[in-house]
Scaffold this active site. Sequence first.
Site, PDB file in Angstrom:
ATOM      1  N   GLY A  33      29.520  56.978  11.201  1.00  0.00           N
ATOM      2  CA  GLY A  33      29.219  55.611  11.606  1.00  0.00           C
ATOM      3  C   GLY A  33      28.821  54.785  10.398  1.00  0.00           C
ATOM      4  N   CYS A  34      27.920  53.858  10.581  1.00  0.00           N
ATOM      5  CA  CYS A  34      27.479  52.964   9.501  1.00  0.00           C
ATOM      6  C   CYS A  34      27.052  53.753   8.272  1.00  0.00           C
ATOM      7  CB  CYS A  34      26.324  52.108   9.996  1.00  0.00           C
ATOM      8  SG  CYS A  34      25.522  51.150   8.689  1.00  0.00           S
ATOM      9  N   PHE A  35      27.709  53.506   7.144  1.00  0.00           N
ATOM     10  CA  PHE A  35      27.375  54.297   5.964  1.00  0.00           C
ATOM     11  C   PHE A  35      26.008  53.971   5.379  1.00  0.00           C
ATOM     12  CE2 PHE A  35      30.905  51.599   3.679  1.00  0.00           C
ATOM     13  CZ  PHE A  35      30.166  50.425   3.808  1.00  0.00           C
ATOM     14  N   TYR A 180      18.678  46.178  11.828  1.00  0.00           N
ATOM     15  CA  TYR A 180      20.015  46.592  12.272  1.00  0.00           C
ATOM     16  C   TYR A 180      19.970  47.970  12.912  1.00  0.00           C
ATOM     17  CZ  TYR A 180      24.253  49.296  11.875  1.00  0.00           C
ATOM     18  OH  TYR A 180      25.267  50.159  12.150  1.00  0.00           O
TER      19      TYR A 180
END
Length: 203
Positions: A33-35, A180
């Site tokens: 997912g989000c690095f 986030y």
Amino acid sequence: MRKFFFMAALIGSFFVSWSGPATASSTAIFAGGCFWCVESDFDKVPGVLDTTSGYIGGTVKNPTYQQVSAGGTGHREAVQITYDSDKVSYDKLLEVFWHSVDPTDAGGQFCDRGFSYTTAIYATSSAQARSAEASKKALNASGKAGAPIVTPIERAATFYPAEDYHQDYYKKSPLKYNFYRFRCGRDARIERLWGDDAFKGIK
């Protein structure tokens, strides 16, 4: 002249011994997912020396974040991990990876949807591929994830480092990053999925 060469050799050997033995560094690549989040998690694993956010698996050379996030390039967001294999094994990194993602989700990770955010293990050697397959098989057999593990295991292709502003984002913009991560529900989902094993191996 002999005295000069003797002194040079002696000084050279002093600096080699003083600097200590070379580090046995190895490389692992995971898409989770989000690095930003994957990088943040693995930076907290003892034995990890360095992490780099980037893109892997696609057909476009030197892809940009805009291209990858828009879809169609075949890349995933991923993190290249350099680690001291004398301090942490690849099997241990696999354990960390599984317990810091939702490997049952084939559509992305948490609030981030689409192929570029799906999980994957990119083996950099045949030995890593065998270890990853064995680890996935054992995890599936345990039933601990509550559903089949859909994370593919692939041989590593060219890894492209992401733009500079993505590197160490959690350090550069901690307020934005933490907001986030919370809003995306990453930690909450991992804790529901793995219980006491959530973020296993992450300090």
